[in-house]
Scaffold this motif. Sequence first.
Motif, mmCIF file in Angstrom:
data_model
loop_
_atom_site.group_PDB
_atom_site.id
_atom_site.type_symbol
_atom_site.label_atom_id
_atom_site.label_comp_id
_atom_site.label_asym_id
_atom_site.label_seq_id
_atom_site.Cartn_x
_atom_site.Cartn_y
_atom_site.Cartn_z
ATOM 1 N N LEU A 38 0.847 -1.194 0.000
ATOM 2 C CA LEU A 38 0.000 0.000 0.000
ATOM 3 C C LEU A 38 0.883 1.245 0.000
ATOM 4 N N PRO A 39 0.673 2.178 -0.930
ATOM 5 C CA PRO A 39 1.475 3.412 -0.936
ATOM 6 C C PRO A 39 1.302 4.190 0.372
ATOM 7 N N GLY A 40 2.351 4.912 0.763
ATOM 8 C CA GLY A 40 2.337 5.654 2.025
ATOM 9 C C GLY A 40 1.227 6.677 2.122
ATOM 10 N N ASP A 41 0.948 7.388 1.031
ATOM 11 C CA ASP A 41 -0.115 8.391 1.077
ATOM 12 C C ASP A 41 -1.488 7.738 1.209
ATOM 13 N N ALA A 42 -1.652 6.554 0.625
ATOM 14 C CA ALA A 42 -2.925 5.832 0.758
ATOM 15 C C ALA A 42 -3.112 5.334 2.184
ATOM 16 N N HIS B 255 -9.645 4.269 -5.484
ATOM 17 C CA HIS B 255 -8.616 4.728 -6.418
ATOM 18 C C HIS B 255 -7.459 3.740 -6.556
ATOM 19 N N LEU B 256 -7.500 2.658 -5.791
ATOM 20 C CA LEU B 256 -6.428 1.671 -5.883
ATOM 21 C C LEU B 256 -6.815 0.569 -6.863
ATOM 22 N N ALA B 257 -5.819 -0.021 -7.458
ATOM 23 C CA ALA B 257 -6.058 -1.048 -8.473
ATOM 24 C C ALA B 257 -6.390 -2.399 -7.838
ATOM 25 N N GLY B 258 -7.417 -3.023 -8.376
ATOM 26 C CA GLY B 258 -7.770 -4.415 -8.098
ATOM 27 C C GLY B 258 -7.831 -4.847 -6.651
ATOM 28 N N ARG B 259 -7.065 -5.896 -6.378
ATOM 29 C CA ARG B 259 -7.111 -6.572 -5.080
ATOM 30 C C ARG B 259 -6.634 -5.673 -3.930
ATOM 31 N N LEU B 260 -5.711 -4.784 -4.193
ATOM 32 C CA LEU B 260 -5.190 -3.904 -3.150
ATOM 33 C C LEU B 260 -6.298 -3.025 -2.572
ATOM 34 N N GLY B 261 -7.162 -2.492 -3.423
ATOM 35 C CA GLY B 261 -8.289 -1.687 -2.961
ATOM 36 C C GLY B 261 -9.265 -2.503 -2.137
ATOM 37 N N ALA B 262 -9.535 -3.724 -2.571
ATOM 38 C CA ALA B 262 -10.458 -4.597 -1.831
ATOM 39 C C ALA B 262 -9.889 -4.975 -0.468
ATOM 40 N N LEU C 49 -7.715 -3.185 1.292
ATOM 41 C CA LEU C 49 -7.765 -1.987 2.126
ATOM 42 C C LEU C 49 -9.176 -1.765 2.660
ATOM 43 N N LEU C 50 -10.156 -1.930 1.813
ATOM 44 C CA LEU C 50 -11.544 -1.746 2.229
ATOM 45 C C LEU C 50 -11.919 -2.755 3.309
ATOM 46 N N ASP C 51 -11.500 -3.987 3.155
ATOM 47 C CA ASP C 51 -11.788 -5.012 4.162
ATOM 48 C C ASP C 51 -11.102 -4.675 5.489
ATOM 49 N N SER C 52 -9.848 -4.254 5.430
ATOM 50 C CA SER C 52 -9.114 -3.876 6.646
ATOM 51 C C SER C 52 -9.766 -2.687 7.341
ATOM 52 N N ALA C 53 -10.181 -1.703 6.558
ATOM 53 C CA ALA C 53 -10.807 -0.501 7.130
ATOM 54 C C ALA C 53 -12.137 -0.841 7.795
ATOM 55 N N ARG C 54 -12.924 -1.669 7.153
ATOM 56 C CA ARG C 54 -14.216 -2.064 7.736
ATOM 57 C C ARG C 54 -14.022 -2.859 9.020
ATOM 58 N N THR C 55 -13.060 -3.754 9.023
ATOM 59 C CA THR C 55 -12.779 -4.549 10.223
ATOM 60 C C THR C 55 -12.317 -3.652 11.369
ATOM 61 N N ALA C 56 -11.430 -2.703 11.081
ATOM 62 C CA ALA C 56 -10.939 -1.792 12.116
ATOM 63 C C ALA C 56 -12.057 -0.899 12.641
ATOM 64 N N PHE C 57 -12.919 -0.421 11.745
ATOM 65 C CA PHE C 57 -14.039 0.430 12.155
ATOM 66 C C PHE C 57 -15.004 -0.346 13.051
ATOM 67 N N THR C 58 -15.294 -1.577 12.669
ATOM 68 C CA THR C 58 -16.175 -2.416 13.482
ATOM 69 C C THR C 58 -15.556 -2.685 14.850
ATOM 70 N N GLY C 59 -14.246 -2.875 14.890
ATOM 71 C CA GLY C 59 -13.565 -3.053 16.169
ATOM 72 C C GLY C 59 -13.718 -1.837 17.065
#
Length: 116
Positions: free
Chosen positions: A40-44, A61-68, A70-80
């Motif tokens: 994951l790029p530093g700015d992202a 704005h991220l390509a393919g699997r990397l965006g998915a 990141l989205l999964d990680s963000a949702r998991t962290a938010f739910t936590g």
Amino acid sequence: MASISETSGEFGVAMGMAAMGSLATFVHRTGLDGDLPAGLPGDAASAAREGLTAAVATAEHLAGRLGAELLDSARTAFTGGLNAVALTGAVVFLTLAVAAALILRDTAARDGAAGD
């Protein structure tokens, strides 16, 4: 006297919101830091730490699997973060309920003994 009561009530709500919001943000950022996808790029990564909305926008704005990922990680962290706030609120509520019951029981016992 009523204004003091009203002000203290509003102050308590504001402090509770600030404390619970800070807890949610702390848990979210801590969980996200440990679960960001590799490559994951530093700015992202910085943008994703700002909150769920920023993470979703960044993931789009991220390509393919990397965006998915990141989205999964963000949702998991938010739910936590939400779970931590819910658990903390439940513990505080139960503690205050027990304290109120004990105080009221002692008051009722003293009033009953004084009436005899």
